[in-house]
Each structure stands twice: as C-alpha cells, then as structure tokens.
Design a protein around this motif. Structure first.
Motif, PDB file in Angstrom:
ATOM      1  N   THR A  54       0.835  -1.199   0.000  1.00 41.49           N
ATOM      2  CA  THR A  54       0.000   0.000   0.000  1.00 41.49           C
ATOM      3  C   THR A  54       0.873   1.253   0.000  1.00 41.49           C
ATOM      4  O   THR A  54       2.054   1.210   0.338  1.00 41.49           O
ATOM      5  CB  THR A  54      -0.871   0.055   1.259  1.00 41.49           C
ATOM      6  N   ARG A  55       0.262   2.371  -0.372  1.00 38.47           N
ATOM      7  CA  ARG A  55       1.022   3.613  -0.383  1.00 38.47           C
ATOM      8  C   ARG A  55       1.570   3.912   1.006  1.00 38.47           C
ATOM      9  O   ARG A  55       2.701   4.367   1.151  1.00 38.47           O
ATOM     10  CB  ARG A  55       0.132   4.768  -0.835  1.00 38.47           C
ATOM     11  N   ALA A  56       0.771   3.653   2.002  1.00 41.48           N
ATOM     12  CA  ALA A  56       1.207   3.953   3.372  1.00 41.48           C
ATOM     13  C   ALA A  56       2.473   3.178   3.721  1.00 41.48           C
ATOM     14  O   ALA A  56       3.426   3.732   4.270  1.00 41.48           O
ATOM     15  CB  ALA A  56       0.090   3.628   4.347  1.00 41.48           C
ATOM     16  N   ALA A  57       2.460   1.903   3.387  1.00 42.47           N
ATOM     17  CA  ALA A  57       3.617   1.071   3.717  1.00 42.47           C
ATOM     18  C   ALA A  57       4.838   1.564   2.964  1.00 42.47           C
ATOM     19  O   ALA A  57       5.926   1.702   3.535  1.00 42.47           O
ATOM     20  CB  ALA A  57       3.324  -0.388   3.372  1.00 42.47           C
ATOM     21  N   VAL A  58       4.657   1.856   1.695  1.00 48.19           N
ATOM     22  CA  VAL A  58       5.786   2.324   0.892  1.00 48.19           C
ATOM     23  C   VAL A  58       6.312   3.640   1.450  1.00 48.19           C
ATOM     24  O   VAL A  58       7.522   3.845   1.533  1.00 48.19           O
ATOM     25  CB  VAL A  58       5.383   2.466  -0.591  1.00 48.19           C
ATOM     26  N   SER A  59       5.409   4.506   1.857  1.00 43.49           N
ATOM     27  CA  SER A  59       5.836   5.778   2.447  1.00 43.49           C
ATOM     28  C   SER A  59       6.809   5.542   3.589  1.00 43.49           C
ATOM     29  O   SER A  59       7.873   6.165   3.663  1.00 43.49           O
ATOM     30  CB  SER A  59       4.630   6.542   2.979  1.00 43.49           C
ATOM     31  N   SER A  60       6.431   4.624   4.456  1.00 47.33           N
ATOM     32  CA  SER A  60       7.270   4.360   5.621  1.00 47.33           C
ATOM     33  C   SER A  60       8.618   3.778   5.203  1.00 47.33           C
ATOM     34  O   SER A  60       9.670   4.138   5.747  1.00 47.33           O
ATOM     35  CB  SER A  60       6.535   3.407   6.561  1.00 47.33           C
ATOM     36  N   LEU A  61       8.589   2.888   4.214  1.00 46.05           N
ATOM     37  CA  LEU A  61       9.843   2.286   3.746  1.00 46.05           C
ATOM     38  C   LEU A  61      10.726   3.344   3.090  1.00 46.05           C
ATOM     39  O   LEU A  61      11.940   3.389   3.320  1.00 46.05           O
ATOM     40  CB  LEU A  61       9.534   1.158   2.748  1.00 46.05           C
ATOM     41  N   VAL A  62      10.101   4.200   2.303  1.00 51.53           N
ATOM     42  CA  VAL A  62      10.867   5.240   1.617  1.00 51.53           C
ATOM     43  C   VAL A  62      11.509   6.175   2.639  1.00 51.53           C
ATOM     44  O   VAL A  62      12.684   6.538   2.515  1.00 51.53           O
ATOM     45  CB  VAL A  62       9.957   6.020   0.649  1.00 51.53           C
ATOM     46  N   ASP A  63      10.759   6.537   3.656  1.00 47.66           N
ATOM     47  CA  ASP A  63      11.313   7.402   4.704  1.00 47.66           C
ATOM     48  C   ASP A  63      12.615   6.808   5.228  1.00 47.66           C
ATOM     49  O   ASP A  63      13.625   7.500   5.360  1.00 47.66           O
ATOM     50  CB  ASP A  63      10.326   7.528   5.867  1.00 47.66           C
ATOM     51  N   GLU A  64      12.555   5.520   5.520  1.00 44.46           N
ATOM     52  CA  GLU A  64      13.740   4.874   6.087  1.00 44.46           C
ATOM     53  C   GLU A  64      14.897   4.899   5.096  1.00 44.46           C
ATOM     54  O   GLU A  64      16.046   5.146   5.473  1.00 44.46           O
ATOM     55  CB  GLU A  64      13.386   3.434   6.482  1.00 44.46           C
ATOM     56  N   LEU A  65      14.593   4.652   3.827  1.00 40.30           N
ATOM     57  CA  LEU A  65      15.653   4.643   2.817  1.00 40.30           C
ATOM     58  C   LEU A  65      16.236   6.041   2.614  1.00 40.30           C
ATOM     59  O   LEU A  65      17.426   6.191   2.341  1.00 40.30           O
ATOM     60  CB  LEU A  65      15.117   4.088   1.496  1.00 40.30           C
ATOM     61  N   ILE A  66      15.386   7.054   2.740  1.00 42.68           N
ATOM     62  CA  ILE A  66      15.897   8.424   2.611  1.00 42.68           C
ATOM     63  C   ILE A  66      16.800   8.751   3.798  1.00 42.68           C
ATOM     64  O   ILE A  66      17.883   9.299   3.644  1.00 42.68           O
ATOM     65  CB  ILE A  66      14.740   9.429   2.511  1.00 42.68           C
ATOM     66  N   ARG A  67      16.345   8.350   4.987  1.00 38.41           N
ATOM     67  CA  ARG A  67      17.167   8.592   6.178  1.00 38.41           C
ATOM     68  C   ARG A  67      18.528   7.904   6.064  1.00 38.41           C
ATOM     69  O   ARG A  67      19.526   8.389   6.569  1.00 38.41           O
ATOM     70  CB  ARG A  67      16.439   8.098   7.435  1.00 38.41           C
ATOM     71  N   SER A  68      18.546   6.722   5.395  1.00 39.82           N
ATOM     72  CA  SER A  68      19.808   5.995   5.232  1.00 39.82           C
ATOM     73  C   SER A  68      20.669   6.581   4.124  1.00 39.82           C
ATOM     74  O   SER A  68      21.780   6.113   3.888  1.00 39.82           O
ATOM     75  CB  SER A  68      19.536   4.536   4.875  1.00 39.82           C
ATOM     76  N   GLY A  69      20.130   7.554   3.396  1.00 36.55           N
ATOM     77  CA  GLY A  69      20.925   8.148   2.327  1.00 36.55           C
ATOM     78  C   GLY A  69      20.947   7.317   1.065  1.00 36.55           C
ATOM     79  O   GLY A  69      21.820   7.497   0.214  1.00 36.55           O
ATOM     80  N   LEU A  70      20.007   6.388   0.916  1.00 40.19           N
ATOM     81  CA  LEU A  70      20.012   5.563  -0.294  1.00 40.19           C
ATOM     82  C   LEU A  70      19.040   6.083  -1.336  1.00 40.19           C
ATOM     83  O   LEU A  70      19.218   5.871  -2.525  1.00 40.19           O
ATOM     84  CB  LEU A  70      19.668   4.114   0.068  1.00 40.19           C
ATOM     85  N   LEU A  71      18.003   6.783  -0.883  1.00 33.35           N
ATOM     86  CA  LEU A  71      17.054   7.367  -1.816  1.00 33.35           C
ATOM     87  C   LEU A  71      17.089   8.886  -1.658  1.00 33.35           C
ATOM     88  O   LEU A  71      17.460   9.403  -0.610  1.00 33.35           O
ATOM     89  CB  LEU A  71      15.637   6.872  -1.543  1.00 33.35           C
ATOM     90  N   GLU A  72      16.667   9.574  -2.733  1.00 30.78           N
ATOM     91  CA  GLU A  72      16.579  11.026  -2.690  1.00 30.78           C
ATOM     92  C   GLU A  72      15.240  11.462  -3.256  1.00 30.78           C
ATOM     93  O   GLU A  72      14.711  10.833  -4.166  1.00 30.78           O
ATOM     94  CB  GLU A  72      17.667  11.641  -3.579  1.00 30.78           C
ATOM     95  N   GLU A  73      14.728  12.543  -2.700  1.00 31.30           N
ATOM     96  CA  GLU A  73      13.487  13.099  -3.207  1.00 31.30           C
ATOM     97  C   GLU A  73      13.860  14.160  -4.243  1.00 31.30           C
ATOM     98  O   GLU A  73      14.589  15.099  -3.941  1.00 31.30           O
ATOM     99  CB  GLU A  73      12.711  13.739  -2.038  1.00 31.30           C
ATOM    100  N   LEU A  74      13.380  13.998  -5.471  1.00 27.83           N
ATOM    101  CA  LEU A  74      13.765  14.940  -6.523  1.00 27.83           C
ATOM    102  C   LEU A  74      12.811  16.118  -6.620  1.00 27.83           C
ATOM    103  O   LEU A  74      13.070  17.065  -7.338  1.00 27.83           O
ATOM    104  CB  LEU A  74      13.809  14.233  -7.878  1.00 27.83           C
ATOM    105  N   GLY A  75      11.683  16.053  -5.928  1.00 31.45           N
ATOM    106  CA  GLY A  75      10.695  17.119  -6.046  1.00 31.45           C
ATOM    107  C   GLY A  75       9.508  16.660  -6.873  1.00 31.45           C
ATOM    108  O   GLY A  75       9.462  15.521  -7.309  1.00 31.45           O
TER     109      GLY A  75
END
Lengths: 402, 402
Positions: A54-75
DNA sequence: ACTATTTCGTCATGGCGGTTTACAAATTAG
DNA sequence: CTAATTTGTAAACCGCCATGACGAAATAGT
C-alpha cells in the motif's frame, strides 16, 4: 569478510532463516530500492502499485531509505495526468559506491560506481603481471584502490565494498585464487593480502563479465552462457538470473570440454580439449605468430588487414568453439550465448564458423549467439556493480554501517 | 492447472511477491511442516529450536497444521532427559496423497505416496506403447489412476495432485510433451487429455528420476548430474537442490553432445552425438543384437553370461559416456554423477570404462560416479513425491482445498 | 518420599509491520 | 469555479511473532 554472491538460489524452504517481521521489513526495503533503481524516478504511489504494497507502507519504507541516504526526493513530478502529481524518488548519487578492480595479465584497473550505476572514478595502469608474485601486484592494486576511493569520497560517496576480478579459478569462499595459470598463482588468499575496511569479494573475470552483461546489457536474457577468453577459455553460466558456480566454484570450464576425443594432449590431463583448438596459444601458433604483448589486438589487426593465415586460424577456432558450445547448449538450453571479454574483439572472424557449426548440429532453431556490447570492460564493471547489487539486495545491512 | 516445479530459484528480489504477514505465516507453516517431515517425530519445542522461532509461535503454527490434517499428535514422548516430555508430532498418514504416474515405452505405472513418503497404493500394466497414439494410452493410464486413487481413498487419503513422467521433452508449461521419440508423440498437450480434479504436472522421466534421487537417495549431494537412458540419453541437472530446466525446458540433452565431431550423422542434424555411441540402438547394433522387448534386460543378461560382444559394446558406450560427461562436469562442476534409470542395470559393464575416461581427462580428483539405488523406480517415485513436496512447500495452499 | 530443577506447552501482553480508512493537497476536466 | 482524480500522510486496526509468566510433567538430589 565477504559480500553476497549473486548465485542461483537454493530451492524450497529447506533450512532457511526464520521468517520474522524484521526480515519482512528488510525484504520490502530491498524491493522498494530495487524498483526505484530499475525503473527510474518513481513516485511512492507508483512504487506501491508495482510491488503490491500500500502507499502507506511504501511511504514508511521510503522514509527509512531516505534517512539511510540511499534514496533522494527529486521534487514534484511534471504532471501529464489528472490528479495530484507525485514526488519523484531516485536512488542517491551520494550514497555508497561499489569499488571494482581487475587484475589482468598486462594491466590493473579500478573503478567506483554509484547507486545510479554511473562510473564516478577510475584508475588504470599498464603492468606486465605474468608470473609476478601476488604480493607486489596486490600492493600496486591497493594503491590504485586508494586513489579511486579518495576520488569517490571527494564526490560524497563512501565505499561499500571491493570486488576483484581475476583471470583464474576462485574458491567458493570468494577470497582464494585456486589457480590462475596466466599469472602463475596458486592457492593465493587475496583476503589476507588485501585487508580492507569494507567487504571483499574475489571472483573469476568471466563471472563478473557475465554479471555485467546480465545487469547492464540491453535486452539481455535471464539465462545465458557467457564465453570469455584471455589465455584459457572460460565461460560463465547464468541460470534464472543467477550465477551457476558449481560445488567448488569451478563451473564454466569450457576450455576443457573435449572437442576431439583423441586430439592433442592438454596440460589438464585430457586430450583434444577446446583450449587446444581455440585457446590463445593454439590460435597464435596456427596463425604462425608468436606470443607477446596484446595478443588479441595483434590477431584482430592482422585479420582486419586480410592476413589469410590468421583468418583461417580464427575460422578453425570458431568451429571448435561451435562444437564445444553445441554440447553446452544441449546441456543447458540457454536463451543465448554471449561472446565477451577478449573474444568480442575477434568476433567478426570467429562468428561465421562458430554459428555454422552450431546451426548444423541443432535440429530446431539454433541458439542465438551475440557479442557483448561491453567487451573488455565487462569484468571491471561487473565487479563494481556486484557491490552495488549487494546494497540493492539488502539496504538494511548497509544502513547499519553507513 | 499446474503444480510447483521444484526449479532452481531466481536470484535477488527482482520482481517477487510483496512481503506481507500472510506470506510470512505461509512460509513459517511450510518450515514447520518441512522440519517435522524431514526429522521424524519432533516436539513443538524441538521444532522451535530448529527453525529459530519461539515455542509459542510454533504452537500456533502446529495447531493450524493439525486442523488442516497435515500434522498429527502422537502423544507424549518417551522421556530420557530431565524435564517435562514433549508431545511428539508427525506428518499425517491420512492427509493428502501424491499420485505419480509413468508412461514408459512398454509399461504404465501409477502409485500413491502419503506425506510420510510411503507408497500406499500402486498399479502397473505391461503395455507396448511404442508408436501408439496418445489418446488410448492416456485412457488406459487414467483407468490405472482411478484405481490407485480409489485404493488410496480407501485408506483415508485424498489426492493432492497428479504428476506424470514421460520419456521425452516437456515444455515449461509442465503439460505439453514436445517430443517423445520412443512413443512418436509430438506437441501433445496431456493437460487437455487428462482433465482431472487435481493439479497436473508433466515432466521428463529423467527430471523426476533426479528429484527422487535428491529427495530419497541416501546422502545425496545437493548438486549433481543424473544420467538416465531409455532409447535416448537424457540427463537431469540438479543445481543448488533444484532442477535446471533451461529456457524451453530442454536442458539435459546429453545424448546430443558431440563426442566425435565428424562421427556418424544423427537424426538431430549433428554428427557424432553421444547417442550414436551409447544410445540403446547403437549399443544393440554394436553387440550384434536386434531391437525388441526389454532390451536392457537382454543386454544385462548377455553381459552377465560373459558375452564378449555385448561386453565390448557396453565398454565402448561407457567410454563415449565418459567423454560426454567430462564436458558436462567441466561445465557444471557437480558434486557427483549419478547413473539412474535403465543405466543402473548396466552399470557394472559401463562404469569401468566410463570412470577411466573421466579420470584420464581430469586434472584434479575426478568427479565421483555412483549408481542410483532407486534404479528404474526413480521416475515414478519422483513424480509422486513431487506432489508431496508441493504440499510441504506450501501447506496453506493445500489446506484451503482439503 | 519430598523438594529442587529442568523442560514443555500455553496464555496474556506487547511491539512491529502492513492494511484500512479518512483527509488534505495538488492537479486536470468540464 | 466546481467536480473528479490522484498523491501522500495520519490514525485506528489487525495479524504475527516475541517476551515473560505459569502450570504440568518429568528427573536429580537429599
């Protein structure tokens, strides 16, 4: 200290790890990262629909990946469809770097690749390594590694692991070179010689070349046979998207497949092995040339110039390769055969007779043969990317050490 | 409708299923059932410590498996150690049954195997199927299946699936026989001819033989090459505990590996294929015998009687097999080679020359060659057990339909 | 014989992870 | 300018395993 091996996986729930919620989270982190890495900038919603969470679950996973410096938000995404536009996510260009190294017969090379798959740093040196002791070679390689790592760090990357491609057989510990005839190394534990701050993997150059083909090649199949040659003839078997290594890690010894049961004796103990017909030494002899530097370049040059002796020698080598590959294709039923490494430069003269032989011996449609687009770059890129794949396959492990 | 295929698994979290708690539960159910099945009667606590879950979690999983009729409580264990004795759990002897069937050149056979791995019902019929149309054969087979299913049901079992072993190439849909030279069948969809109330799987007899060897053989390795022969020579490749099928499902065609590049022409289009030297027809011709019923028995009998022509023919076939296997071993680096199916009866006369050839052509220690303990029973047992493995690998799926 | 110890199975509680539902924000369609 | 659509997030919920406690059933020690 060894990194993941990208092997063919064992079947069934035999004696696998216990399945706990943490493991679930780990795997889902990997799925998200993998998806974003493979399918370019993607919104959270797009990822969710692709992997079935679900979007909610992915949101939480993405947050963690961003915090780890593996993902970036491009806007915000440029919207073409109706509805609120998503926020584009991409793998980070400032996170972990995979360091790949190659020990060749007459060169050393090191490069750093980021999560996006781009080569960010590179060093190379022309060195005659034939018969040189492991110690000095490794010392020289280490220097190159340090240079590349420093350069990568300058760009905001940190090394996540080192993978070394060697022209020889490597034990399944992914650290010991059992036999490297071109270098004259035997049972050399590079893990001991290359103490490093990050995980080390050593593997056959043919294997790394095949992985590069699998990961970077365009429209590459999931199951193929990757043939490469320096002096010996090695092949790597990719099955179901993973490497088939064999019990001891010696799978893919195409060079010692018998082609003519009572042919000339081979140092391996057999007779009429493919290497006696299509090995570099055999081809050079058949062409009336001598062993020297850059033998492949020499052959390719002469063949291009129209030297009939060289062309004949290559034709015959191609035919022998065709016979050995017929056997391999019958055994493995791959989707295609890829000629990589040094062979890619000689392909124009090898291919016709090779394909003719394969065709002639096959009832239905023959297995297609293609030439690697990566050529001699394959092993080095494959090594570096193998580290990156390790990160993509288990981001949680890396996040702990970041 | 097709059951699981016990293949080599794809690597990495490429595009796998989303990881949800239900999936976790499913996998843990499988782990518990697997463990109990493999290690005999076990208490909940013992299972827990083996798979790494807590006793509480295992208790809940076991409850569910008992409710599904897959596990049974045998009562208190005979205590030898201090502490409260556990309650022994065992897989049920009254749950699902795997129905295995075999279509041979001159026989049909069907059997039912329970979760404990025991054969509970069996039917066999001597029939000359060579050149017979699929329709009548399947009709006759169906009758045997019905008989066996009825007998199994009489013992409190219910059929969980049907697996059919055929002497030919089967497409990856696990339903269509692409080519069965001995039967003269081509592109026959058994799924359409064998409509059944339970899932159907069709596979090569060599593949099922190899799986039987993997699951039932004593101390069988995880990676091996299983060679079997009726008229053609087939091999099955077991890699990392799973079958290597190839892109189209045609992997393992050992019979058409070139042994002598300019040898006699083969119907497959090639020259000097192994089949021209070690195929049944070739061996019979070399021995001066004619094609007839029970050709293997005839050969074995004559060889045992000391017929020098037959012995020579078998020696030569063994040598040719050795050459082809050298190639296969070099490519795959298996832990061992197993001679199964019809070959197991001829092993005494094939083995010496086969091993000699393999030895001679290998540098280090040669790959060990063994003979299947299961012999001609392999494919039938493998088929039945493949259904059982399907249940063990995903008990939740079965519980829904029980 | 009686108690201490050990192990087994179960229950209640809690944490964690994904789902469901609801909602505000941002865009297009009419 | 409103209706429709899609995105991302927050709160409540449910399922699954972990934790810790407890009674039950055996052995070990006195």
């Amino acid at each position: 200290m060894t990194a993941p091996l990208h092997d063919t996986h064992p079947a069934g729930p035999g004696r696998s790890l216990p399945d706990t919620q943490q493991g679930m989270r780990r795997r889902n982190l990997a799925r998200v990262l993998h998806t974003v890495s493979a399918e370019g900038p993607l919104s959270r919603a797009a990822v969710a629909s692709r992997i079935g969470l679900t979007r909610a679950a992915v949101s939480s996973l993405v947050d963690e990946l961003i915090r780890s410096g593996l993902l970036e938000e491009l806007g915000p995404e440029r919207p073409g469809r109706v509805g609120r536009p998503g926020s584009a996510l991409a793998v980070s260009g400032h996170g972990p770097a995979g360091i790949g190294a190659e020990i060749g017969v007459d060169h050393l090379a090191v490069c750093a690749v980021d999560l996006r798959g781009r080569v960010r740093a590179r060093a190379e040196r022309h060195v005659a390594n034939r018969g040189r002791a492991p110690g000095p070679v490794i010392e020289e390689l280490t220097e190159l590694v340090h240079r590349v790592v420093a350069e990568a760090q300058g760009e905001g990357l940190w090394p996540a692991g080192l993978a070394v491609a060697v022209p020889g057989l490597v034990a399944r510990d992914a650290s010991t070179v059992v036999r490297a005839p071109n270098l004259d190394w035997h049972d050399t534990d590079l893990g001991a010689l290359l103490p490093s701050a990050y995980p080390l993997t050593v593997d056959n150059e043919a294997n790394f070349g095949a992985l590069a083909e699998l990961w970077l090649g365009d429209a590459t199949p999931h199951d193929f046979l990757h043939v490469s040659a320096e002096i010996g003839i090695g092949a790597a078997l990719v099955v179901a998207g993973g490497l088939l290594r064999g019990t001891r890690g010696f799978a893919g010894e195409l060079g010692h497949v018998p082609v003519q049961p009572e042919g000339p004796p081979c140092p391996c103990g057999g007779r009429g092995c493919l290497e006696q017909y299509a090995g570099e030494e055999a081809v050079l002899r058949a062409a009336g040339l001598e062993l020297g530097e850059d033998r492949v370049g020499l052959l390719a040059g002469r063949a291009a110039d129209g030297d009939e002796d060289v062309r004949r020698a290559l034709r015959e080598a191609g035919a022998a390769l065709g016979v050995a590959l017929t056997g391999a294709v019958n055994l493995l039923d791959p989707e295609s055969v890829v000629l990589g490494g040094a062979l890619s430069g000689l392909a124009p003269w090898l291919l016709p007779s090779l394909e003719a032989e394969l065709d002639r011996r096959t009832a239905g449609p023959a297995c297609p043969v293609s030439v690697s687009r990566l050529g001699p770059e394959g092993p080095l890129l494959g090594a570096a990317h193998s580290v990156i794949r390790g990160v993509l396959d288990d981001p949680a492990a890396v996040a702990e050490r970041a």
